[in-house]
Design a protein around this motif. Structure first.
Motif, PDB file in Angstrom:
ATOM      1  N   LEU A 288       0.941  -1.365   0.350  1.00 13.37           N
ATOM      2  CA  LEU A 288      -0.002  -0.061   0.163  1.00 13.37           C
ATOM      3  C   LEU A 288       0.903   1.649   0.183  1.00 13.37           C
ATOM      4  O   LEU A 288       0.426   2.121  -0.828  1.00 13.37           O
ATOM      5  CB  LEU A 288      -0.840   0.105   0.756  1.00 13.37           C
ATOM      6  CG  LEU A 288      -1.681  -1.208   1.144  1.00 13.37           C
ATOM      7  CD1 LEU A 288      -2.286  -1.153   2.706  1.00 13.37           C
ATOM      8  CD2 LEU A 288      -3.152  -0.832   0.045  1.00 13.37           C
ATOM      9  N   VAL A 289       2.020   0.998   0.889  1.00 13.01           N
ATOM     10  CA  VAL A 289       2.900   2.509   0.627  1.00 13.01           C
ATOM     11  C   VAL A 289       3.903   2.573  -0.325  1.00 13.01           C
ATOM     12  O   VAL A 289       3.686   3.519  -1.249  1.00 13.01           O
ATOM     13  CB  VAL A 289       4.235   1.834   1.807  1.00 13.01           C
ATOM     14  CG1 VAL A 289       5.473   3.297   1.617  1.00 13.01           C
ATOM     15  CG2 VAL A 289       3.420   2.092   3.120  1.00 13.01           C
ATOM     16  N   VAL A 290       3.809   1.539  -1.568  1.00 15.17           N
ATOM     17  CA  VAL A 290       4.120   1.495  -3.086  1.00 15.17           C
ATOM     18  C   VAL A 290       3.062   2.046  -3.810  1.00 15.17           C
ATOM     19  O   VAL A 290       3.827   2.907  -4.413  1.00 15.17           O
ATOM     20  CB  VAL A 290       4.958   0.183  -3.500  1.00 15.17           C
ATOM     21  CG1 VAL A 290       4.568   0.441  -4.683  1.00 15.17           C
ATOM     22  CG2 VAL A 290       5.846  -0.302  -2.833  1.00 15.17           C
ATOM     23  N   ILE A 291       2.318   1.688  -3.337  1.00 17.60           N
ATOM     24  CA  ILE A 291       0.854   1.793  -4.521  1.00 17.60           C
ATOM     25  C   ILE A 291       0.922   3.805  -4.099  1.00 17.60           C
ATOM     26  O   ILE A 291       0.842   4.590  -4.736  1.00 17.60           O
ATOM     27  CB  ILE A 291      -0.338   1.685  -3.784  1.00 17.60           C
ATOM     28  CG1 ILE A 291       0.043  -0.371  -4.550  1.00 17.60           C
ATOM     29  CG2 ILE A 291      -1.652   1.784  -5.353  1.00 17.60           C
ATOM     30  CD1 ILE A 291      -1.446  -0.838  -3.776  1.00 17.60           C
ATOM     31  N   ALA A 292       0.602   3.891  -3.474  1.00 21.13           N
ATOM     32  CA  ALA A 292       0.974   5.535  -2.617  1.00 21.13           C
ATOM     33  C   ALA A 292       1.715   6.266  -3.247  1.00 21.13           C
ATOM     34  O   ALA A 292       0.784   7.551  -4.023  1.00 21.13           O
ATOM     35  CB  ALA A 292       0.596   6.062  -0.867  1.00 21.13           C
ATOM     36  N   LEU A 304       0.525   9.186   0.632  1.00 20.88           N
ATOM     37  CA  LEU A 304       1.477   8.300   1.249  1.00 20.88           C
ATOM     38  C   LEU A 304       1.416   8.631   2.966  1.00 20.88           C
ATOM     39  O   LEU A 304       1.436   7.386   3.138  1.00 20.88           O
ATOM     40  CB  LEU A 304       2.731   9.218   0.833  1.00 20.88           C
ATOM     41  CG  LEU A 304       4.337   8.340   1.191  1.00 20.88           C
ATOM     42  CD1 LEU A 304       4.150   7.109   1.079  1.00 20.88           C
ATOM     43  CD2 LEU A 304       5.623   9.476   0.697  1.00 20.88           C
ATOM     44  N   MET A 305       0.835   9.774   3.652  1.00 21.13           N
ATOM     45  CA  MET A 305       0.940   9.091   4.967  1.00 21.13           C
ATOM     46  C   MET A 305      -0.286   8.311   5.755  1.00 21.13           C
ATOM     47  O   MET A 305       0.246   8.297   6.731  1.00 21.13           O
ATOM     48  CB  MET A 305       0.164  10.903   5.039  1.00 21.13           C
ATOM     49  CG  MET A 305       1.229  11.909   4.962  1.00 21.13           C
ATOM     50  SD  MET A 305       0.952  13.384   5.531  1.00 21.13           S
ATOM     51  CE  MET A 305       0.195  14.301   4.449  1.00 21.13           C
ATOM     52  N   ILE A 306      -1.346   8.332   4.497  1.00 25.60           N
ATOM     53  CA  ILE A 306      -2.119   7.328   5.560  1.00 25.60           C
ATOM     54  C   ILE A 306      -2.023   6.334   5.285  1.00 25.60           C
ATOM     55  O   ILE A 306      -1.835   4.782   6.213  1.00 25.60           O
ATOM     56  CB  ILE A 306      -3.711   7.962   4.574  1.00 25.60           C
ATOM     57  CG1 ILE A 306      -4.737   9.315   5.342  1.00 25.60           C
ATOM     58  CG2 ILE A 306      -4.790   6.809   5.074  1.00 25.60           C
ATOM     59  CD1 ILE A 306      -5.987   9.386   4.156  1.00 25.60           C
ATOM     60  N   ALA A 307      -1.293   6.225   3.655  1.00 26.10           N
ATOM     61  CA  ALA A 307      -1.124   4.128   3.365  1.00 26.10           C
ATOM     62  C   ALA A 307       0.446   3.690   4.993  1.00 26.10           C
ATOM     63  O   ALA A 307       0.332   3.027   5.636  1.00 26.10           O
ATOM     64  CB  ALA A 307      -0.192   3.894   2.784  1.00 26.10           C
ATOM     65  N   GLY A 308       1.400   4.997   4.907  1.00 25.18           N
ATOM     66  CA  GLY A 308       2.714   5.048   6.571  1.00 25.18           C
ATOM     67  C   GLY A 308       1.907   4.673   7.546  1.00 25.18           C
ATOM     68  O   GLY A 308       2.280   3.575   8.483  1.00 25.18           O
ATOM     69  N   ILE A 331      -9.345   1.822   1.134  1.00 26.31           N
ATOM     70  CA  ILE A 331     -10.228   2.093   0.297  1.00 26.31           C
ATOM     71  C   ILE A 331      -9.395   4.252   0.018  1.00 26.31           C
ATOM     72  O   ILE A 331     -10.361   4.739  -0.927  1.00 26.31           O
ATOM     73  CB  ILE A 331     -11.412   3.129   1.721  1.00 26.31           C
ATOM     74  CG1 ILE A 331     -12.052   1.160   1.541  1.00 26.31           C
ATOM     75  CG2 ILE A 331     -12.383   3.423   0.963  1.00 26.31           C
ATOM     76  CD1 ILE A 331     -12.888   1.044   2.494  1.00 26.31           C
ATOM     77  N   HIS A 332      -9.070   4.771   0.999  1.00 25.60           N
ATOM     78  CA  HIS A 332      -8.916   5.607   0.617  1.00 25.60           C
ATOM     79  C   HIS A 332      -7.462   6.281  -0.755  1.00 25.60           C
ATOM     80  O   HIS A 332      -7.433   7.089  -1.635  1.00 25.60           O
ATOM     81  CB  HIS A 332      -7.030   6.457   1.457  1.00 25.60           C
ATOM     82  CG  HIS A 332      -7.109   7.347   1.434  1.00 25.60           C
ATOM     83  ND1 HIS A 332      -7.494   8.530   1.870  1.00 25.60           N
ATOM     84  CD2 HIS A 332      -6.655   8.029   1.035  1.00 25.60           C
ATOM     85  CE1 HIS A 332      -7.422   9.891   1.611  1.00 25.60           C
ATOM     86  NE2 HIS A 332      -5.913  10.166   1.177  1.00 25.60           N
ATOM     87  N   LEU A 333      -6.868   5.230  -0.699  1.00 20.03           N
ATOM     88  CA  LEU A 333      -6.151   4.906  -2.099  1.00 20.03           C
ATOM     89  C   LEU A 333      -6.774   4.572  -3.532  1.00 20.03           C
ATOM     90  O   LEU A 333      -6.080   5.167  -4.430  1.00 20.03           O
ATOM     91  CB  LEU A 333      -4.829   3.392  -1.823  1.00 20.03           C
ATOM     92  CG  LEU A 333      -4.098   3.723  -0.825  1.00 20.03           C
ATOM     93  CD1 LEU A 333      -3.243   2.684  -1.158  1.00 20.03           C
ATOM     94  CD2 LEU A 333      -3.136   5.447  -1.077  1.00 20.03           C
TER      95      LEU A 333
END
Length: 439
Positions: A288-292, A304-308, A331-333
Motif C-alpha cells: 500500500l505504501v508503494v501504491i501511494a 502516502l501519509m495514510i498508508a504509512g 479504500i482511501h487509495l
C-alpha cells in the motif's frame, strides 16, 4: 492399455478413493481441458501424430495433470516412469535415466513424468537437459507454480508449457454424472446442495469427488440430503492460497490493479482474500505504501501519509484491530485521484543519470570551502534564491553541456493541478529571467 492402477501394481477391485476409481482411461474422458486435448489442441495433435514432445503441465491441484501424463504415454506407446520431486533425488533420477537408456537401445521410448517438478533444485533440473536433448526421455513435468519463476530457463526452452484450467461448473457437473453412473444411483442432493458442493470445490476435481464420496457414504437412500445438514457434513474449504507461491503474487497484483483502477469494492475483496488466506498484513501494508507513491503521488499527498500510518497502526495493534487501519488505507487509495507522474519521473531520472553520470554539477552551485576551490571558480555566479524578487533565481542546475530535461510531468488532476500550474509559471519566469523565450 495399462492404467494407473496396473502401473502401480494395484487390483482395480481393491478399496480406493472415488477419484482414483473414476480416473479417466482415455484422454477424451478428461474434463475441463478441451483447449489442450481437443482435435485442435496441442495434446490432441500430438496424440493424432503419435509423437509426444516434452511438456510442462501447469495448473492448480486436482485438474488432471497426472492423469493426462499417463494417458499421453499410453497413447504414444512410451514406457511410463513417474517420480515425485518431493520424494526423489539424484539417485532416483539416475536410475530412471539408466533404464531409459536401456529401453532406447532396444527401440523403446520413455515418458518421464515428474510431479511437482518445481521442487527440484537448479542442479537437479539441469540433470534433465542432456537426456531430454538426446531424446532418451520425453519429459512431462507437472507444477502448480508459475514455471517462469520456478524452472530453469534452459529446461523451459526445451519444453512446451501447457496451462490447465481450474474445473468450471460445467466440468464439475460432468463429474457428478460420472459419479452417479459409477455408483449406479443418483447423488442424494437437490440442486441447491449440488451448487453448494460446486462452490466449495474451487475448481479442484479430486477434492470435489472426495466430497461426493462423503455424501454417498453419509446418505444410504436416494432422498436428497437437506442443505443445512450438508453444510454440517461438508464444512467450508480452506482458502487455496500459497503465501510463498503463485497465488501470493496473483492476489497482490489483483489488489494493486484494483486500487490503480479506482475500484474500492474489488480492492477490498482482494484485501480480504489475502487476509483470509493467511497473508501477513504487514506485507500488504508495504505494498500500500508503494501504491501511494507509484499510482497516486502528489495528486493526493495525504495518500502516502495514510498508508504509512496504517502500517504503523497495524504494528501497534496487530490483528484483527489493526486490519481496520489497513482497510482504511485501501479504500482511501482506491478512491484517490491517480497519477504515475512521480513514478515516471523516477524512471526518467534514472535513465538520464545512467547515460550522463560522467558529467559534473555546474561550478556555480558548488561550495568553495578552500581558496583553491575559489580560484577554480567554484561558486562563481551563484544567486541566493531567497534574496531575489520572486525567491526564484531561474538559474540552471543541470550539468554543463546537458540541456534541461523534462522529468516530472504532472497530469494535472487532484493536488497536481496546482503543481502543474506552478511548474508552468516557474518555467515562464525562468525564461524571462534568463533573457530568452521559453522553448
Amino acid at each position: 492399455m495399462s492404467d494407473l492402477f496396473q502401473a502401480a501394481g494395484l487390483d482395480e477391485n481393491a478399496p480406493q478413493p472415488l477419484a482414483e476409481a473414476m480416473r479417466p482411461k482415455h484422454l477424451n474422458e478428461v474434463v475441463g481441458q478441451d483447449h489442450l486435448i481437443g482435435p485442435d489442441g496441442p495434446l490432441g495433435r500430438m496424440l493424432a501424430a503419435e509423437r509426444l514432445s516434452s511438456v510442462i503441465l501447469w495448473g492448480p491441484p486436482g485438474v488432471g495433470k497426472t492423469t493426462i501424463a499417463q494417458l499421453l504415454a499410453d497413447g504414444t506407446g512410451l514406457a511410463f516412469e513417474a517420480l515425485s520431486a518431493v520424494f526423489s533425488g539424484v539417485k532416483d533420477l539416475r536410475a530412471v535415466f539408466e533404464k531409459a537408456e536401456q529401453r532406447r537401445s532396444m527401440g523403446k521410448g520413455t515418458a518421464l513424468f515428474v510431479d511437482e517438478i518445481h521442487r527440484f533444485n537448479k542442479a537437479q533440473q539441469d540433470s534433465f537437459l542432456p537426456y531430454v536433448e538426446r531424446g532418451v526421455v520425453t519429459l512431462i513435468g507437472a507444477t502448480t507454480e508459475n514455471p517462469s519463476f520456478e524452472l530453469n530457463g534452459a529446461l523451459l526452452s526445451r519444453c512446451q508449457v501447457l496451462t490447465l484450467n481450474a474445473l468450471d461448473g460445467a466440468a464439475l457437473k460432468k463429474l457428478i454424472k460420472r459419479a452417479e453412473d459409477h455408483k449406479k444411483r443418483p447423488l442424494p442432493l437437490d440442486e441447491a446442495g449440488r451448487e453448494y458442493l460446486i462452490s466449495l470445490a474451487g475448481g479442484d476435481g479430486r477434492y470435489f469427488l472426495g466430497m461426493i464420496e462423503d455424501v454417498y457414504g453419509y446418505v444410504r437412500g436416494d432422498a436428497p440430503l437437506p442443505l443445512d445438514q450438508l453444510k454440517k457434513l461438508i464444512s467450508t474449504r480452506a482458502a487455496a492460497y500459497d503465501k510463498s507461491g503463485d497465488g501470493h503474487y496473483n492476489l497482490i497484483s489483483a489488489l494493486h490493479k484494483s486500487i490503480r483502477g479506482s475500484d474500492p469494492d474489488a480492492a477490498m475483496y482482494w484485501f480480504a482474500r489475502m487476509l483470509h488466506g493467511g497473508e501477513d498484513p504487514r506485507y500488504i501494508g508495504r505494498r500500500l505504501v508503494v501504491i501511494a507513491s507509484e499510482d497516486i503521488g502528489l495528486t493526493d499527498p495525504t495518500a502516502l501519509m495514510i498508508a504509512g500510518e496504517a502500517v504503523r497502526s497495524f504494528e501497534r495493534l496487530g490483528s484483527p484491530e489493526g486490519e481496520y487501519a489497513l482497510a482504511h488505507a485501501v479504500i482511501h487509495l482506491a478512491t484517490a485521484p491517480k497519477s504515475n507522474a512521480v513514478a515516471r519521473a523516477l524512471q526518467t531520472a534514472k535513465m538520464a543519470a545512467s547515460q550522463t553520470g560522467h558529467l559534473n554539477p555546474p561550478k556555480h552551485i558548488l561550495n568553495a570551502p578552500t581558496d583553491l576551490m575559489k580560484d577554480q571558480g567554484y561558486g562563481d555566479g551563484y544567486i541566493y534564491d531567497h534574496d531575489t524578487e520572486h525567491s526564484f533565481s531561474g538559474q540552471d542546475y543541470f550539468p554543463e553541456g546537458l540541456d534541461r530535461l523534462k522529468i516530472y510531468d504532472p497530469k494535472g488532476d487532484g493536488r497536481e493541478k496546482s503543481i502543474k500550474e506552478k511548474i508552468a509559471y516557474l518555467e515562464d519566469l525562468r525564461a524571462r529571467l534568463q533573457g530568452r523565450k521559453q522553448v
